[in-house]
Enzyme design. Structure first.
Site, PDB file in Angstrom:
ATOM      1  CB  SER A   4     -20.524   2.719 -36.029  1.00 36.83           C
ATOM      2  OG  SER A   4     -19.790   1.538 -35.716  1.00 36.83           O
TER       3      SER A   4
ATOM      4  CD  GLU B 263      -1.333   3.749   4.003  1.00 31.70           C
ATOM      5  OE1 GLU B 263      -2.400   3.750   4.645  1.00 31.70           O
ATOM      6  OE2 GLU B 263      -1.166   3.134   2.919  1.00 31.70           O
TER       7      GLU B 263
ATOM      8  CD1 TRP C   4     -12.400   4.610 -38.098  1.00 27.11           C
ATOM      9  CD2 TRP C   4     -13.342   4.013 -36.175  1.00 27.11           C
ATOM     10  NE1 TRP C   4     -11.821   3.428 -37.720  1.00 27.11           N
ATOM     11  CE2 TRP C   4     -12.397   3.038 -36.536  1.00 27.11           C
ATOM     12  CE3 TRP C   4     -14.058   3.843 -34.997  1.00 27.11           C
ATOM     13  CZ2 TRP C   4     -12.149   1.912 -35.749  1.00 27.11           C
ATOM     14  CZ3 TRP C   4     -13.809   2.733 -34.227  1.00 27.11           C
ATOM     15  CH2 TRP C   4     -12.871   1.781 -34.595  1.00 27.11           C
TER      16      TRP C   4
ATOM     17  CB  CYS D  88      -1.119   0.666   6.235  1.00 31.36           C
ATOM     18  SG  CYS D  88      -0.904  -0.022   4.585  1.00 31.36           S
TER      19      CYS D  88
ATOM     20  CB  SER E 240     -31.079  -2.458 -26.844  1.00 33.81           C
ATOM     21  OG  SER E 240     -29.918  -3.256 -26.942  1.00 33.81           O
TER      22      SER E 240
ATOM     23  CG  ASP F 189     -19.276  -2.373 -34.151  1.00 33.76           C
ATOM     24  OD1 ASP F 189     -19.773  -2.226 -35.277  1.00 33.76           O
ATOM     25  OD2 ASP F 189     -19.525  -1.611 -33.183  1.00 33.76           O
TER      26      ASP F 189
ATOM     27  CG  HIS G 251      -2.008  -1.062   1.114  1.00 34.78           C
ATOM     28  ND1 HIS G 251      -2.978  -1.232   2.068  1.00 34.78           N
ATOM     29  CD2 HIS G 251      -2.260  -1.996   0.153  1.00 34.78           C
ATOM     30  CE1 HIS G 251      -3.783  -2.223   1.716  1.00 34.78           C
ATOM     31  NE2 HIS G 251      -3.358  -2.708   0.560  1.00 34.78           N
TER      32      HIS G 251
ATOM     33  CB  CYS H 107      -5.754  -1.409   5.792  1.00 23.48           C
ATOM     34  SG  CYS H 107      -4.036  -1.883   5.507  1.00 23.48           S
TER      35      CYS H 107
ATOM     36  NE  ARG I 167      -7.370  -0.912 -30.388  1.00 27.72           N
ATOM     37  CZ  ARG I 167      -8.643  -1.247 -30.213  1.00 27.72           C
ATOM     38  NH1 ARG I 167      -8.965  -2.391 -29.632  1.00 27.72           N
ATOM     39  NH2 ARG I 167      -9.605  -0.432 -30.605  1.00 27.72           N
TER      40      ARG I 167
END
Length: 355
Positions: A162, A46, A164, A78, A291, A194, A44, A69, A201
């Site tokens: 679609s 800390e 682009w 921690c 939808s 699609d 973590h 924590c 990426r």
């Protein structure tokens, strides 16, 4: 604390379903240690800050964006390390709503004689970890909409084309969102139209869990969703009627695709999110189509979103709108977006909002 928040942001997309946390150790007006939570299951914030400070941490003040924590999980508590290192004062931006912590970290520190101050830049800390706070309290993923539309509100032509609508800068931003959120979800029509890869990426990006809502189990075997599942992150949400079907057995056995089964053939977004939440996925980027987006708005399931608007007009009533199916009589009944911010990506304008 401002620096601690900046450090915390460096963990975005790498720590889910844990929160982003940053920490700074200060002594005699000088920063002697800094750190942030870098990856899920790792040390973590800390720990990094205190290890950098070393023996100089004794008598110092530690700033941390979330309550330290106090329980043993994937890492030691921690709060115990803060005590062991001799910290005299702990400044905290926000308390941790996790029942395993929830004030116990503060109590542990105070019982050890450490001065504790809370709620410093609390609002900024809560906003930074809005995903974590919703998921830890409700066990329902944070749902964020991403869609690209023409100026007349279309996401595709009537033939389904679609590519682009948005420009390259907008699409680069989408890759950042895919890295940020733990899951990405589309409906079966978007998948069929699609054949998307649904990955992040960008260099060093984490691929999200890929989720398709497919009641009739129409997902083709040769699609990217099935074939590119070497990370075992593809999830199909389908009807219970498809349990033990040939396609279910084959996808699960040969391609390690995970399944979530729901009753009926028309699902509620509420039920979808509850089941996904059981898988430990704390956030979802909803990428369509019509939808799914319409259902999310109708059920008031969205937490926020970013809509990319391109300077293009179809002028075709047959083209596919990004949202439909509502029946309102007055503008007062329309959905009003909140906390709206505008961003410019070349000739695209994005509307970021909360609900």
């Amino acid at each position: 604390m401002e620096l601690a928040l900046e450090l915390a942001a460096l963990g975005e997309g790498n720590v889910n379903p844990n929160p982003m946390v940053g920490s700074v150790v200060v002594k005699a007006g000088k920063i002697i240690g800094r750190g942030y939570h870098k990856k899920y299951g790792g040390p973590h914030a800390e720990v990094f800050a205190l290890d950098e400070a070393g023996v100089e941490a004794s008598g110092a003040t530690i700033y941390v964006t979330l309550e330290p924590c106090s329980h043993h999980g994937k890492t030691p508590p921690c709060a115990e390390k803060i005590i062991k290192m001799g910290i005299k004062r702990c400044v905290i931006a926000a308390l941790d709503p996790n029942p395993l912590v929830a004030g116990k970290g503060v109590k542990l520190l105070e019982d050890a004689g450490i001065e504790v101050k809370i709620n410093v830049l609390k609002d900024a800390a809560l906003k930074q970890n809005i995903v974590f706070f919703k998921y830890i309290e409700e066990k329902i993923p944070y749902l964020f909409l991403k869609c690209a539309i023409t100026l007349d509100g279309k996401i595709a032509t009537k033939s389904g084309d679609s590519k682009w609508i948005s420009n390259e800068k907008s699409r680069a931003r989408v890759q950042e969102l895919r890295h940020k959120y733990m899951g990405i979800m589309v409906g079966i029509n978007t998948l069929l139209g699609d054949n998307p890869r649904l990955n992040a990426r960008i260099e060093g990006g984490n691929n999200p869990h890929r989720i398709v809502v497919d009641p009739g189990l129409k997902t083709p075997e040769d699609y990217n969703f099935i074939q590119n599942n070497s990370d075992n992150k593809s999830i199909i949400i389908t009807s219970k009627g498809n349990i033990h079907s040939e396609k279910h057995v084959k996808f699960e056995k040969n391609y390690k695709v995970k399944f979530i089964f729901l009753d009926g053939n028309r699902f509620l977004m509420e039920d979808i999110l509850k089941e996904i939440g059981k898988s430990g996925i704390d956030s979802i980027l909803l990428e369509g189509g019509n939808s799914m987006i319409s259902m999310a708005f109708k059920e008031k399931a969205l937490d926020g979103g970013e809509i990319f608007i391109a300077p293009k007009i179809t002028g075709d009533n047959g083209a596919i709108p990004f949202i439909s199916g509502f029946n309102i009589g007055t503008m007062k009944e329309s959905i009003e977006l909140k906390d709206v911010k505008f961003k410019v990506y070349g000739d695209n304008v994005a509307v970021e909002f909360n609900l």
